[in-house]
Motif scaffolding. Structure first.
Motif, PDB file in Angstrom:
ATOM      1  N   VAL A   1      -1.955  -6.176  -5.476  1.00  0.00           N
ATOM      2  CA  VAL A   1      -2.135  -7.601  -5.241  1.00  0.00           C
ATOM      3  C   VAL A   1      -1.376  -8.345  -6.335  1.00  0.00           C
ATOM      4  O   VAL A   1      -1.593  -8.080  -7.519  1.00  0.00           O
ATOM      5  CB  VAL A   1      -3.625  -7.994  -5.281  1.00  0.00           C
ATOM      6  CG1 VAL A   1      -3.793  -9.480  -5.003  1.00  0.00           C
ATOM      7  CG2 VAL A   1      -4.420  -7.167  -4.281  1.00  0.00           C
ATOM      8  N   PRO A   2      -0.484  -9.278  -5.997  1.00  0.00           N
ATOM      9  CA  PRO A   2       0.225 -10.033  -7.027  1.00  0.00           C
ATOM     10  C   PRO A   2      -0.747 -10.799  -7.926  1.00  0.00           C
ATOM     11  O   PRO A   2      -1.790 -11.272  -7.466  1.00  0.00           O
ATOM     12  CB  PRO A   2       1.108 -11.003  -6.216  1.00  0.00           C
ATOM     13  CG  PRO A   2       1.235 -10.375  -4.868  1.00  0.00           C
ATOM     14  CD  PRO A   2      -0.057  -9.654  -4.634  1.00  0.00           C
TER      15      PRO A   2
ATOM     16  N   ALA B   1       0.865  -1.181   0.000  1.00  0.00           N
ATOM     17  CA  ALA B   1       0.000   0.000   0.000  1.00  0.00           C
ATOM     18  C   ALA B   1       0.897   1.225   0.000  1.00  0.00           C
ATOM     19  O   ALA B   1       1.640   1.458   0.938  1.00  0.00           O
ATOM     20  CB  ALA B   1      -0.906   0.006   1.226  1.00  0.00           C
ATOM     21  N   HIS B   2       0.878   1.993  -1.096  1.00  0.00           N
ATOM     22  CA  HIS B   2       1.755   3.143  -1.228  1.00  0.00           C
ATOM     23  C   HIS B   2       1.150   4.367  -0.569  1.00  0.00           C
ATOM     24  O   HIS B   2      -0.067   4.480  -0.441  1.00  0.00           O
ATOM     25  CB  HIS B   2       2.033   3.424  -2.711  1.00  0.00           C
ATOM     26  CG  HIS B   2       2.725   2.279  -3.391  1.00  0.00           C
ATOM     27  ND1 HIS B   2       3.881   1.720  -2.903  1.00  0.00           N
ATOM     28  CD2 HIS B   2       2.392   1.578  -4.504  1.00  0.00           C
ATOM     29  CE1 HIS B   2       4.263   0.738  -3.713  1.00  0.00           C
ATOM     30  NE2 HIS B   2       3.364   0.630  -4.678  1.00  0.00           N
ATOM     31  N   PRO B   3       1.986   5.341  -0.171  1.00  0.00           N
ATOM     32  CA  PRO B   3       1.490   6.548   0.499  1.00  0.00           C
ATOM     33  C   PRO B   3       0.534   7.322  -0.386  1.00  0.00           C
ATOM     34  O   PRO B   3       0.557   7.210  -1.611  1.00  0.00           O
ATOM     35  CB  PRO B   3       2.778   7.351   0.761  1.00  0.00           C
ATOM     36  CG  PRO B   3       3.875   6.351   0.709  1.00  0.00           C
ATOM     37  CD  PRO B   3       3.438   5.323  -0.287  1.00  0.00           C
TER      38      PRO B   3
ATOM     39  N   TYR C   1     -13.668  -8.601   9.281  1.00  0.00           N
ATOM     40  CA  TYR C   1     -12.880  -8.082  10.399  1.00  0.00           C
ATOM     41  C   TYR C   1     -11.414  -8.409  10.147  1.00  0.00           C
ATOM     42  O   TYR C   1     -11.071  -9.517   9.719  1.00  0.00           O
ATOM     43  CB  TYR C   1     -13.304  -8.678  11.749  1.00  0.00           C
ATOM     44  CG  TYR C   1     -12.409  -8.188  12.854  1.00  0.00           C
ATOM     45  CD1 TYR C   1     -12.558  -6.893  13.346  1.00  0.00           C
ATOM     46  CD2 TYR C   1     -11.369  -8.964  13.345  1.00  0.00           C
ATOM     47  CE1 TYR C   1     -11.697  -6.401  14.300  1.00  0.00           C
ATOM     48  CE2 TYR C   1     -10.511  -8.484  14.301  1.00  0.00           C
ATOM     49  CZ  TYR C   1     -10.672  -7.206  14.782  1.00  0.00           C
ATOM     50  OH  TYR C   1      -9.810  -6.712  15.720  1.00  0.00           O
ATOM     51  N   GLY C   2     -10.557  -7.433  10.422  1.00  0.00           N
ATOM     52  CA  GLY C   2      -9.120  -7.650  10.306  1.00  0.00           C
ATOM     53  C   GLY C   2      -8.676  -8.063   8.920  1.00  0.00           C
ATOM     54  O   GLY C   2      -7.724  -8.833   8.767  1.00  0.00           O
TER      55      GLY C   2
ATOM     56  N   GLN D   1      -0.763  -8.547   5.079  1.00  0.00           N
ATOM     57  CA  GLN D   1      -0.842  -7.166   4.604  1.00  0.00           C
ATOM     58  C   GLN D   1      -1.181  -6.244   5.777  1.00  0.00           C
ATOM     59  O   GLN D   1      -2.308  -6.261   6.274  1.00  0.00           O
ATOM     60  CB  GLN D   1      -1.878  -7.038   3.490  1.00  0.00           C
ATOM     61  CG  GLN D   1      -1.598  -7.933   2.288  1.00  0.00           C
ATOM     62  CD  GLN D   1      -0.160  -7.880   1.846  1.00  0.00           C
ATOM     63  OE1 GLN D   1       0.365  -6.823   1.491  1.00  0.00           O
ATOM     64  NE2 GLN D   1       0.515  -9.023   1.873  1.00  0.00           N
ATOM     65  N   VAL D   2      -0.182  -5.502   6.229  1.00  0.00           N
ATOM     66  CA  VAL D   2      -0.361  -4.678   7.432  1.00  0.00           C
ATOM     67  C   VAL D   2      -0.356  -3.180   7.126  1.00  0.00           C
ATOM     68  O   VAL D   2      -0.646  -2.365   7.998  1.00  0.00           O
ATOM     69  CB  VAL D   2       0.749  -4.988   8.465  1.00  0.00           C
ATOM     70  CG1 VAL D   2       0.622  -6.416   8.950  1.00  0.00           C
ATOM     71  CG2 VAL D   2       2.145  -4.759   7.868  1.00  0.00           C
TER      72      VAL D   2
END
Length: 298
Positions: free
Chosen positions: A174-175, A48-50, A267-268, A118-119
């Motif tokens: 996503v690959p 996830a890019h800025p 969730y999560g 993925q965090v």
């Protein structure tokens, strides 16, 4: 007294600045070149890019999602570079980078691990993208597009694995092998007696756990559920072992939603199946007053 040619004509109309909203949404992107390249793998950087700015997000092209062709095949992670390659962009499998054999069960496990690790970015957006991928894999293009629209995401190429952007301009990658059927899968090895014994033991243990939890199934508790279409929180009364489908029905009645609406709980970053219980997600904990996301398809 100046020259006549140097005087400004009183009849010259003032300059009119074009408003950015008049720009065609399908026009080529004018994003600055400082945006991180989407080609780097998840092994070398986050997925996830800025954010690049609200105005930039408004002007980003958006293309309807494209279906996955039945004949399309992706390449597995360990085939993207030779085993001796030292490039930092080499993609490594997440669970067993030394084993070159990929079976169907390993592919399922690797995909699950990828989603679970993925965090960066928003958990809700990752959960929505995961559901989009599931719909695309099932050939449900309209459902996938609806999920993308509900999450307020855009896809400049129409191909999920080439990147989508959330409402703030953050890019999520996503690959391709996580979404598209890969080539080169090996046949599953036969299960021996030891494997069967292990499965039987695990099944017996699961039954014991379920019997233990059944004692608490009658206890009424409250869970907080946030609906995606209006961002409202609802306190739903349920039993600990209620399936997700039952929670959704209670939510519809409490929130006075159309009974025909399709709703998925998340969730999560994980999307629940209708028959799941909340504790099927290892991150869920009733004691922590977590908030479930109800993805409402309108």
């Amino acid at each position: 007294m100046g020259c006549c040619a140097s005087r400004t004509s009183d009849n010259t109309p003032p300059a009119v600045l074009a408003h950015s909203s008049s720009r065609n949404i399908t026009a080529p992107s004018t994003r600055p070149s400082s945006i991180p390249s989407p080609r780097a793998s998840h092994a070398s950087q986050g997925n996830a890019h800025p954010p690049t700015g609200r105005a930039d997000a408004d002007n980003r092209p958006n293309t309807p999602l494209k279906p996955i062709s039945p004949t399309q095949r992706s390449r597995l992670p360990n085939t993207l570079a030779s085993p001796t390659a030292k490039s930092s962009s080499r993609v490594q499998p997440l669970t067993d980078s030394t084993h070159s054999t990929w079976t169907r069960s390993r592919l399922v496990k690797e995909r699950e691990d990828w989603w679970d690790t993925q965090v960066t970015g928003s958990e809700q957006i990752w959960g929505a993208i995961r559901l989009v991928a599931q719909h695309l894999q099932a050939g449900q293009l309209q459902e996938a597009q609806t999920m993308l629209d509900v999450s307020d995401c855009t896809c400049p190429t129409g191909l999920l694995w080439r990147g989508v952007y959330d409402a703030t301009g953050v890019q999520y990658k996503v690959p391709e092998w996580v979404v598209v059927e890969p080539e080169g899968l090996a046949e599953e090895d036969g299960m021996d007696d030891k494997d069967l014994a292990g499965d039987a033991s695990a099944s017996a243990m699961q039954e014991t756990v379920e019997d233990t939890l059944a004692d608490d199934s009658g206890s009424l508790i409250r869970v907080k559920v946030r609906t995606s279409h209006d961002q409202r929180d609802h306190q739903v009364v349920m039993r600990m072992r209620d399936p997700v489908a039952a929670i959704i029905e209670k939510l519809k009645k409490q929130a006075k939603l159309d009974p025909t609406l399709v709703i998925r709980l998340a969730y999560g970053g994980r999307i629940y199946e209708p028959n799941d219980v909340l504790e099927a997600n290892a991150r869920w904990n009733f004691a922590n007053n977590y908030i479930l996301t109800a993805l409402v398809f309108q």
